[in-house]
Design an enzyme around this catalytic site. Sequence first.
Site, short mmCIF file in Angstrom:
data_model
loop_
_atom_site.label_atom_id
_atom_site.label_comp_id
_atom_site.label_asym_id
_atom_site.label_seq_id
_atom_site.Cartn_x
_atom_site.Cartn_y
_atom_site.Cartn_z
N TYR A 14 0.80 -1.23 0.00
CA TYR A 14 0.00 0.00 0.00
C TYR A 14 0.83 1.28 0.00
CZ TYR A 14 -3.62 -3.36 1.09
OH TYR A 14 -4.45 -4.43 1.04
N HIS A 19 -4.65 6.16 -0.72
CA HIS A 19 -5.24 6.01 0.61
C HIS A 19 -4.21 6.19 1.73
CE1 HIS A 19 -9.19 5.41 2.04
NE2 HIS A 19 -9.19 4.12 2.26
N ASN A 66 -10.07 0.95 7.59
CA ASN A 66 -11.44 0.97 8.11
C ASN A 66 -11.53 0.66 9.59
OD1 ASN A 66 -12.11 1.56 5.49
ND2 ASN A 66 -13.11 -0.38 5.07
N ASN A 112 -14.19 6.15 5.39
CA ASN A 112 -14.49 5.07 6.33
C ASN A 112 -13.55 5.02 7.53
OD1 ASN A 112 -16.75 4.16 4.94
ND2 ASN A 112 -15.53 2.82 3.64
#
Length: 188
Positions: A14, A19, A66, A112
């Site tokens: 990631y 994000h 999340n 979220n």
Amino acid sequence: MYVIVGLGNPGAKYERTRHNVGFEIINILASRNKINVEKNKCKAIVGEGIIGGQRAVLCKPQTFMNLSGESVVQLVNWYKPEYDQLIVLYDDVDLPEGKVRFRADGSAGTHNGMRNIISLLGRTDFPRIRVGIGRPPEKWDLKDYVLCRPENEETANLMNEGYTKAAQAVEVYLKEGLDAVRAFVGRK
């Protein structure tokens, strides 16, 4: 002590994705203020130091996005910041790429990770700095978009400028306060 939390997803898979804006800002703050962010605490990787003359801890939750609230609640319970000393840094799909926004409080919007933080903390009265990542192209799934890297050098440069400005905004907030950071990011 200020608790500065950058939201992202853990793991090399990631890194540098849209994000992971919060992690990128934390990396810049750590570098600019010579803070080693490498200690495991409260489901996060943290580093303590001084920013703008204030004691601060830089935090990268190691829960997935999340579930960010799990780490943030533990960090708040451990460090016990005042309501305005918890600062959350994250991406915003509703802002153009690289655009920086500061808010002293408010809702989670469409994010979220922030929804989880607000739900578990039971409050919204903490500052947040968002960096725009832009809207996904037509027919793209939002999840796929936020988990991809910028598609070209121009977009990557815009994003990096946003990360740097967001890091500077944190420094302005800690050194000069609410009015100064609002003026710095250009929103009253």
